[in-house]
Enzyme design. Structure first.
Site, PDB file in Angstrom:
ATOM      1  CB  THR A 167      -0.924  -0.003   1.248  1.00 40.12           C
ATOM      2  OG1 THR A 167      -1.887  -1.027   1.075  1.00 40.12           O
ATOM      3  CG2 THR A 167      -1.630   1.321   1.438  1.00 40.12           C
ATOM      4  CB  SER A 177       2.841  -7.874   1.325  1.00 45.08           C
ATOM      5  OG  SER A 177       1.790  -7.823   2.246  1.00 45.08           O
ATOM      6  CB  THR A 213       0.663  -3.639   6.498  1.00 48.76           C
ATOM      7  OG1 THR A 213      -0.629  -3.656   5.891  1.00 48.76           O
ATOM      8  CG2 THR A 213       1.251  -2.261   6.440  1.00 48.76           C
ATOM      9  CG  ASP A 214      -2.631  -7.418   4.148  1.00 44.16           C
ATOM     10  OD1 ASP A 214      -2.935  -6.762   5.172  1.00 44.16           O
ATOM     11  OD2 ASP A 214      -3.303  -7.403   3.110  1.00 44.16           O
TER      12      ASP A 214
HETATM   13  N1  GLU Z   1      -2.583  -6.393   0.846  1.00 45.11           N
HETATM   14  C1  GLU Z   1      -1.728  -5.293   0.652  1.00 45.11           C
HETATM   15  C2  GLU Z   1      -0.305  -5.641   1.072  1.00 45.11           C
HETATM   16  O1  GLU Z   1      -0.085  -6.211   2.123  1.00 45.11           O
HETATM   17  C3  GLU Z   1      -2.217  -4.066   1.279  1.00 45.11           C
HETATM   18  C4  GLU Z   1      -1.935  -3.916   2.747  1.00 45.11           C
HETATM   19  C5  GLU Z   1      -0.835  -2.926   3.005  1.00 45.11           C
HETATM   20  O2  GLU Z   1       0.176  -2.820   2.345  1.00 45.11           O
HETATM   21  O3  GLU Z   1      -1.047  -2.205   3.949  1.00 45.11           O
HETATM   22  O4  GLU Z   1       0.588  -5.400   0.308  1.00 45.11           O
END
Ligand code: GLU
Length: 184
Positions: A13, A55, A86-87
């Protein structure tokens, strides 16, 4: 002397822009650095876009690839910062902690709940905390998020919307940002 940092981007993100089917990682490391003028004045930064993934698509092959790049470059820098979705950031941090043991320098993962180009983004603050961590004697793999530095193998994502997305499980924070700087 200014510390030398390698910034690696892997997607997530933090680097996302609106695409036809929602947010897609698109922003490059040079764009990220342009948005952090205060960092450019305090650190000597090299950067590399090494992956461009949501991710949830990061797998052990990517952990191995990231570990190889860190291993090849760590001797040349005072620290390495890796942006990541973050995931699965906590899983990557944990895997890297075990793959890269006894590091004598910081390897800091960070990301954001809101893309770096959006109004309420937490990306800049999280990156600033990551850079601040390189200015301390923190060693090894850690996550910088919401003004905290969390040991890489203790971090868990606990919130999908809150800026305090990560917690340190059964261990104190490695560092925390206060008004007078980073407390380690
Ligand atoms: N699903 C995405 C990832 O983990 C979006 C979550 C994020 O980056 O905050 O890349």
């Amino acid at each position: 002397m200014m510390k030398k940092v390698l910034l690696l981007t892997t997607g997530g993100t933090i680097a996302a822009r609106n695409g036809e089917q929602g947010l897609v990682p698109d922003i490059k490391c040079q764009d990220i650095l342009e948005m952090l003028p205060e960092i450019k004045g305090c650190f000597e930064v090299d950067s590399q876009d090494i992956l461009n993934l949501d991710s949830s698509n990061v797998q052990p092959e990517e952990w191995q690839y990231i570990a190889e790049i860190v291993t090849e470059n760590l001797a040349l820098y005072d620290g390495i910062i890796i942006t990541h979705g973050t995931d699965t950031m906590a899983y990557t941090a944990s895997a890297l902690s075990y793959m890269l043991q006894n590091l004598d320098k910081p390897v800091i993962l960070t990301g954001a709940q809101i893309p770096i180009e959006k109004m309420f983004t937490d990306a800049k603050r999280n990156l600033q905390a990551a850079f601040a961590a390189v200015n301390t004697d923190i060693k090894g793999v850690a996550i910088a998020f919401d003004d905290k530095i969390i040991n890489g193998c203790r971090a868990v994502k606990v919130r999908t919307l809150g800026f305090n997305a990560f917690e340190s499980i059964s261990a104190p924070y490695v560092g925390e940002v206060y008004a007078d700087g980073m407390h380690v």
